[in-house]
Design a protein around this motif. Sequence first.
Motif, PDB file in Angstrom:
ATOM      1  N   MET A   1       0.847  -1.193   0.000  1.00 35.37           N
ATOM      2  CA  MET A   1       0.000   0.000   0.000  1.00 35.37           C
ATOM      3  C   MET A   1       0.881   1.240   0.000  1.00 35.37           C
ATOM      4  SD  MET A   1      -3.230  -1.033   0.159  1.00 35.37           S
ATOM      5  CE  MET A   1      -4.178   0.264   0.932  1.00 35.37           C
ATOM      6  N   LYS A   2       0.705   2.087  -0.996  1.00 37.76           N
ATOM      7  CA  LYS A   2       1.501   3.302  -1.060  1.00 37.76           C
ATOM      8  C   LYS A   2       0.744   4.459  -0.412  1.00 37.76           C
ATOM      9  CE  LYS A   2      -0.176   4.748  -5.651  1.00 37.76           C
ATOM     10  NZ  LYS A   2       0.228   5.056  -7.038  1.00 37.76           N
ATOM     11  N   PRO A   3       1.476   5.485   0.077  1.00 39.07           N
ATOM     12  CA  PRO A   3       0.793   6.616   0.703  1.00 39.07           C
ATOM     13  C   PRO A   3      -0.042   7.375  -0.318  1.00 39.07           C
ATOM     14  CG  PRO A   3       3.150   7.039   0.498  1.00 39.07           C
ATOM     15  CD  PRO A   3       2.940   5.603   0.141  1.00 39.07           C
ATOM     16  N   ARG A   4      -1.188   7.842   0.116  1.00 38.10           N
ATOM     17  CA  ARG A   4      -2.103   8.555  -0.769  1.00 38.10           C
ATOM     18  C   ARG A   4      -1.552   9.933  -1.091  1.00 38.10           C
ATOM     19  NH1 ARG A   4      -7.276   7.474  -1.887  1.00 38.10           N
ATOM     20  NH2 ARG A   4      -7.365   5.973  -0.148  1.00 38.10           N
ATOM     21  N   ALA A   5      -1.506  10.263  -2.381  1.00 35.66           N
ATOM     22  CA  ALA A   5      -1.024  11.572  -2.803  1.00 35.66           C
ATOM     23  C   ALA A   5      -1.974  12.660  -2.323  1.00 35.66           C
ATOM     24  CB  ALA A   5      -0.900  11.614  -4.329  1.00 35.66           C
ATOM     25  N   GLY A   6      -1.418  13.826  -2.060  1.00 34.26           N
ATOM     26  CA  GLY A   6      -2.252  14.934  -1.618  1.00 34.26           C
ATOM     27  C   GLY A   6      -1.478  15.889  -0.735  1.00 34.26           C
ATOM     28  N   GLY A   7      -2.174  16.866  -0.201  1.00 36.51           N
ATOM     29  CA  GLY A   7      -1.531  17.888   0.602  1.00 36.51           C
ATOM     30  C   GLY A   7      -0.884  17.357   1.861  1.00 36.51           C
ATOM     31  N   ALA A   8      -1.501  16.346   2.490  1.00 37.66           N
ATOM     32  CA  ALA A   8      -0.940  15.802   3.730  1.00 37.66           C
ATOM     33  C   ALA A   8       0.414  15.150   3.470  1.00 37.66           C
ATOM     34  CB  ALA A   8      -1.907  14.787   4.339  1.00 37.66           C
ATOM     35  N   LEU A   9       0.507  14.361   2.397  1.00 35.71           N
ATOM     36  CA  LEU A   9       1.769  13.695   2.077  1.00 35.71           C
ATOM     37  C   LEU A   9       2.830  14.723   1.697  1.00 35.71           C
ATOM     38  CD1 LEU A   9       3.405  11.132   1.620  1.00 35.71           C
ATOM     39  CD2 LEU A   9       2.488  11.036  -0.701  1.00 35.71           C
ATOM     40  N   THR A  10       2.441  15.729   0.917  1.00 38.40           N
ATOM     41  CA  THR A  10       3.391  16.780   0.545  1.00 38.40           C
ATOM     42  C   THR A  10       3.914  17.498   1.779  1.00 38.40           C
ATOM     43  OG1 THR A  10       2.307  17.119  -1.597  1.00 38.40           O
ATOM     44  CG2 THR A  10       3.714  18.893  -0.792  1.00 38.40           C
ATOM     45  N   SER A  11       3.038  17.770   2.732  1.00 34.53           N
ATOM     46  CA  SER A  11       3.452  18.438   3.968  1.00 34.53           C
ATOM     47  C   SER A  11       4.449  17.592   4.746  1.00 34.53           C
ATOM     48  CB  SER A  11       2.232  18.736   4.843  1.00 34.53           C
ATOM     49  OG  SER A  11       1.343  19.618   4.188  1.00 34.53           O
ATOM     50  N   ILE A  12       4.215  16.278   4.796  1.00 33.46           N
ATOM     51  CA  ILE A  12       5.149  15.381   5.473  1.00 33.46           C
ATOM     52  C   ILE A  12       6.524  15.464   4.821  1.00 33.46           C
ATOM     53  CG2 ILE A  12       5.728  12.948   5.865  1.00 33.46           C
ATOM     54  CD1 ILE A  12       2.748  12.428   6.292  1.00 33.46           C
ATOM     55  N   MET A  13       6.544  15.454   3.495  1.00 33.66           N
ATOM     56  CA  MET A  13       7.823  15.486   2.794  1.00 33.66           C
ATOM     57  C   MET A  13       8.535  16.826   2.978  1.00 33.66           C
ATOM     58  SD  MET A  13       7.728  12.434   1.781  1.00 33.66           S
ATOM     59  CE  MET A  13       9.023  12.120   0.591  1.00 33.66           C
ATOM     60  N   ILE A  14       7.778  17.915   3.108  1.00 33.15           N
ATOM     61  CA  ILE A  14       8.385  19.211   3.367  1.00 33.15           C
ATOM     62  C   ILE A  14       9.043  19.219   4.746  1.00 33.15           C
ATOM     63  CG2 ILE A  14       7.915  21.659   3.762  1.00 33.15           C
ATOM     64  CD1 ILE A  14       7.858  20.924   0.835  1.00 33.15           C
ATOM     65  N   VAL A  15       8.356  18.639   5.738  1.00 35.41           N
ATOM     66  CA  VAL A  15       8.933  18.555   7.083  1.00 35.41           C
ATOM     67  C   VAL A  15      10.200  17.706   7.070  1.00 35.41           C
ATOM     68  CG1 VAL A  15       8.557  17.748   9.444  1.00 35.41           C
ATOM     69  CG2 VAL A  15       6.717  18.918   8.228  1.00 35.41           C
TER      70      VAL A  15
END
Length: 238
Positions: free
Chosen positions: A1-15
């Motif tokens: 299962m891959k992480p769902r694309a979207g704002g939450a995942l992008t925010s995690i990657m920014i952190v």
Amino acid sequence: MKPRAGGALTSIMIVLTLTTGMIEAVSFLALGPVFTAMQTGNLLLLAFALTGGAGLSPAAAGVSCAGFVVGAVLGSRLESSVDTHGRRWFVPALLGEGVLLGLAVLVAWRTGVDGPGGPVTGRHFAVTALVAAAMGVRNITTLRVRVPDVPTTLSTRALTAFLGGLPHVADPRIGSGVRHEGRRFASIGAMFAGGVLGAWLLHEGVRPAAVLGVPCALVLFLGVASWVVPERRTSEPG
């Protein structure tokens, strides 16, 4: 299962990008000079050190490369194994990285790794190896997640894409627009902010172990937060 694309995942990657800046501040200013996440720079430091570059340690660069390789291999096997069983691999990837960073913090604290300016010894190598292993896992995770414009461990590609997407340049093959440029700018800014924060804390006399503790805590928090959120909201098949 891959992480769902979207704002939450992008925010995690920014952190995570922010934590890279802090980690590299400790690596370069207190452990080496050496890089642990950005292995392009580390390979160059190794090349310079082998030709007698003043103040550079081929041992430190070599330990970082070795630790990174081990982390990348173990991370790939872990994530692939979890994925094969149809489970979320993103969560154990974050937790595994966080555990390695936690071990680095523990070793740095117990062995008394001090701030910038001291001689590089075996205790520095031990911390470098653990941090580099964590960054090896991080890079595998980043490759698998594939969030556009947010590579988390380097900014060259994000900066190039940002410049290529500016209104008066706008290369259609790169992609432009507020969404793309916003991600790129956030990625660049997070790396810079993390570097400034890490370097400032070291300059103010905060021990390297404590500075590394911040990225460790953030990574573990992101892993636990992703774990407690229901799978249907954070993951998708693929």
